[in-house]
Motif scaffolding. Structure first.
Motif, short mmCIF file in Angstrom:
data_model
loop_
_atom_site.label_atom_id
_atom_site.label_comp_id
_atom_site.label_asym_id
_atom_site.label_seq_id
_atom_site.Cartn_x
_atom_site.Cartn_y
_atom_site.Cartn_z
N ARG A 97 0.83 -1.20 0.00
CA ARG A 97 0.00 0.00 0.00
C ARG A 97 0.87 1.26 0.00
O ARG A 97 0.62 2.21 -0.75
CB ARG A 97 -0.91 -0.01 1.23
CG ARG A 97 -1.88 1.18 1.30
CD ARG A 97 -2.72 1.08 2.55
NE ARG A 97 -3.59 -0.07 2.53
CZ ARG A 97 -3.96 -0.76 3.61
NH1 ARG A 97 -3.51 -0.42 4.80
NH2 ARG A 97 -4.76 -1.80 3.51
N LEU A 130 0.85 4.07 -2.99
CA LEU A 130 0.52 5.46 -2.69
C LEU A 130 1.66 6.38 -3.09
O LEU A 130 1.43 7.48 -3.63
CB LEU A 130 0.20 5.62 -1.20
CG LEU A 130 -1.10 4.96 -0.71
CD1 LEU A 130 -1.21 5.05 0.80
CD2 LEU A 130 -2.32 5.58 -1.37
N PHE A 172 -6.55 -5.10 -5.11
CA PHE A 172 -5.99 -4.26 -4.07
C PHE A 172 -5.49 -2.93 -4.64
O PHE A 172 -5.67 -1.87 -4.04
CB PHE A 172 -4.84 -5.00 -3.38
CG PHE A 172 -4.28 -4.27 -2.20
CD1 PHE A 172 -4.95 -4.25 -0.99
CD2 PHE A 172 -3.07 -3.60 -2.29
CE1 PHE A 172 -4.44 -3.59 0.12
CE2 PHE A 172 -2.55 -2.93 -1.20
CZ PHE A 172 -3.23 -2.92 0.00
N THR A 203 -6.81 0.82 -3.73
CA THR A 203 -5.86 1.73 -3.11
C THR A 203 -5.74 3.05 -3.86
O THR A 203 -5.73 4.13 -3.25
CB THR A 203 -4.47 1.07 -3.01
OG1 THR A 203 -4.58 -0.13 -2.23
CG2 THR A 203 -3.46 2.00 -2.36
N ALA A 225 -0.67 4.51 5.04
CA ALA A 225 -0.56 3.11 4.64
C ALA A 225 -0.55 2.18 5.85
O ALA A 225 -1.00 1.04 5.77
CB ALA A 225 0.72 2.90 3.82
N THR A 283 -7.66 1.45 7.36
CA THR A 283 -7.76 1.53 5.90
C THR A 283 -7.85 0.14 5.31
O THR A 283 -6.94 -0.35 4.67
CB THR A 283 -6.57 2.29 5.30
OG1 THR A 283 -5.35 1.69 5.79
CG2 THR A 283 -6.60 3.75 5.69
N TRP A 329 -10.06 -1.96 2.72
CA TRP A 329 -11.02 -1.70 1.66
C TRP A 329 -11.46 -2.99 1.01
O TRP A 329 -10.72 -3.99 0.97
CB TRP A 329 -10.40 -0.79 0.60
CG TRP A 329 -9.94 0.51 1.12
CD1 TRP A 329 -10.70 1.53 1.63
CD2 TRP A 329 -8.59 0.97 1.23
NE1 TRP A 329 -9.92 2.57 2.02
CE2 TRP A 329 -8.62 2.26 1.78
CE3 TRP A 329 -7.36 0.41 0.89
CZ2 TRP A 329 -7.47 3.00 2.00
CZ3 TRP A 329 -6.22 1.15 1.12
CH2 TRP A 329 -6.28 2.42 1.67
N THR A 332 -11.85 -5.44 -1.83
CA THR A 332 -11.14 -5.71 -3.09
C THR A 332 -11.90 -6.77 -3.85
O THR A 332 -12.82 -7.40 -3.35
CB THR A 332 -9.70 -6.16 -2.82
OG1 THR A 332 -9.73 -7.39 -2.05
CG2 THR A 332 -8.94 -5.11 -2.04
#
Length: 354
Positions: free
Chosen positions: A97, A101, A134, A138, A342, A347, A349, A351
């Motif tokens: 992650r 990012l 993922f 992200t 991260a 966080t 989510w 997927t």
């Protein structure tokens, strides 16, 4: 560069590639736990000379060459070697992650990671399915990506990837096959193929054998191939999957597009297990990793082959140079803020599979 699964060969490969003169061009941003990388260097028997910064040091001037951001998120002394663990999976999720990012914000030009273990990542984040889902969750791209397996001899593209075999036939549609052909042609042209020759593998034995073994090849795959040909894409098929790689290896094709994961992966790993690279394309930046897995059976022994890892780094670097022709703005969000986000356990989510 995101460190992969702590229980496998990823720490060793990470250390080896940093120490390898053919792969380390003094431009690596290494993300993970310094303790894990240090253990990987000990396992590999290599020395690494790398500046290591904590999150609190990212607000100042950064080193000019390669350096590591120590997320301090994976103490190897607390994790089992040679097996999946919650701690190893969580660190893998966080490292990946953070790398995504950073690249999406313009702080890096490509993402490379040493092998992850999806089971371990699901232990830490139960909705983790695969890398594409993922990535989408992200960075929220305009379009989803696809995986390609890359060897010098041949590329492999897929219409479906990480889904049960029982679900494959239902996911094969004319539009999905056509879209996959268009993306394969676009991606290969982007890296230098003038007009890539793409063989399309059949779904059923003997390409359906005149509808005796199924209708998908005639009703779905063939029309998609004809549509692609109308756009001057050099597509051929459907070709029975038991001979398509034979023809490709004889030089007839540059790529084989298969209908499901192992239809292509088995052939590609037989051709070049220690050399293959997985490229995740169609995102604003290239994402690469060695095509093999975490190899729990040889973890900690220092014998993992560097070939595929070196090839992945070099392919990512090559594609990043191409992508630089299209400038991307650098986000005002700092690396420190990105990496802190991260690591945030909230966080998580949803997927989805590719």
């Amino acid at each position: 560069m995101a460190l992969g699964d702590a229980g496998g060969i990823s720490p060793e490969l990470s250390a080896k590639v940093i120490a390898d003169a053919d792969a380390n061009a003094e431009d690596l941003l290494v993300i993970g736990d310094w303790r894990l990388l240090k253990r990987g260097a000990e396992q590999a028997g290599v020395s690494i000379d790398l500046p290591v910064l904590g999150l609190d040091a990212l607000g100042g001037d950064l080193p000019s060459g390669s350096f590591m951001v120590d997320l301090a998120n994976c103490d190897p002394d607390t994790l089992p070697l040679g097996e999946a663990s919650v701690g190893g999976g969580l660190a893998s999720v966080q490292n990946f992650r953070a790398a995504l990012l950073a690249a999406n914000a313009g702080h890096a030009d490509a993402v490379f990671f040493t092998p992850f273990n999806k089971f371990a990542m699901r232990l830490a984040q139960p909705d983790y399915v695969d890398e594409i889902g993922f990535i989408d969750a992200t960075i929220h791209p305009a379009e989803s990506g696809r995986e390609f397996n890359v060897l010098e001899e041949i590329w492999n593209a897929r219409v479906t990837s990480h889904i049960p075999l029982s679900a494959v036939a239902g996911r094969i549609t004319e539009q999905r096959v056509f879209d996959s052909l268009c993306l394969t042609d676009k991606t290969m042209r982007h890296v230098g193929y003038e007009r890539p020759r793409i063989a399309v593998a059949a779904l059923n034995p003997h390409a359906g054998d005149g509808r005796n073994f199924g209708t998908e090849d005639d009703d779905l795959i063939l029309p998609a191939v004809k549509r692609a040909q109308d756009l001057q894409i050099a597509a051929t098929g459907p070709i029975p999957s038991d001979t398509v790689f034979v023809r490709a290896m004889r030089g007839e094709f540059d790529a084989v597009m298969t209908m499901y994961h192992d239809q292509g992966q088995i052939a590609m790993k037989l051709i070049g297990f220690d050399r293959g690279v997985t490229l995740i394309a169609n995102y604003p930046f290239p994402i690469v990793t060695p095509a093999h897995g975490t190899a729990y059976d040889i973890a900690g022994q220092g014998i993992a082959d560097l070939g595929a890892t070196r090839n992945a780094v070099n392919l990512g670097r090559r594609l990043a140079l191409i992508e630089k022709q299209t400038s991307r703005a650098v986000s005002e969000e700092s690396l420190s803020d990105l990496f802190t986000r991260a690591l945030d356990p909230s966080t998580i989510w949803e997927t989805r599979a590719s």
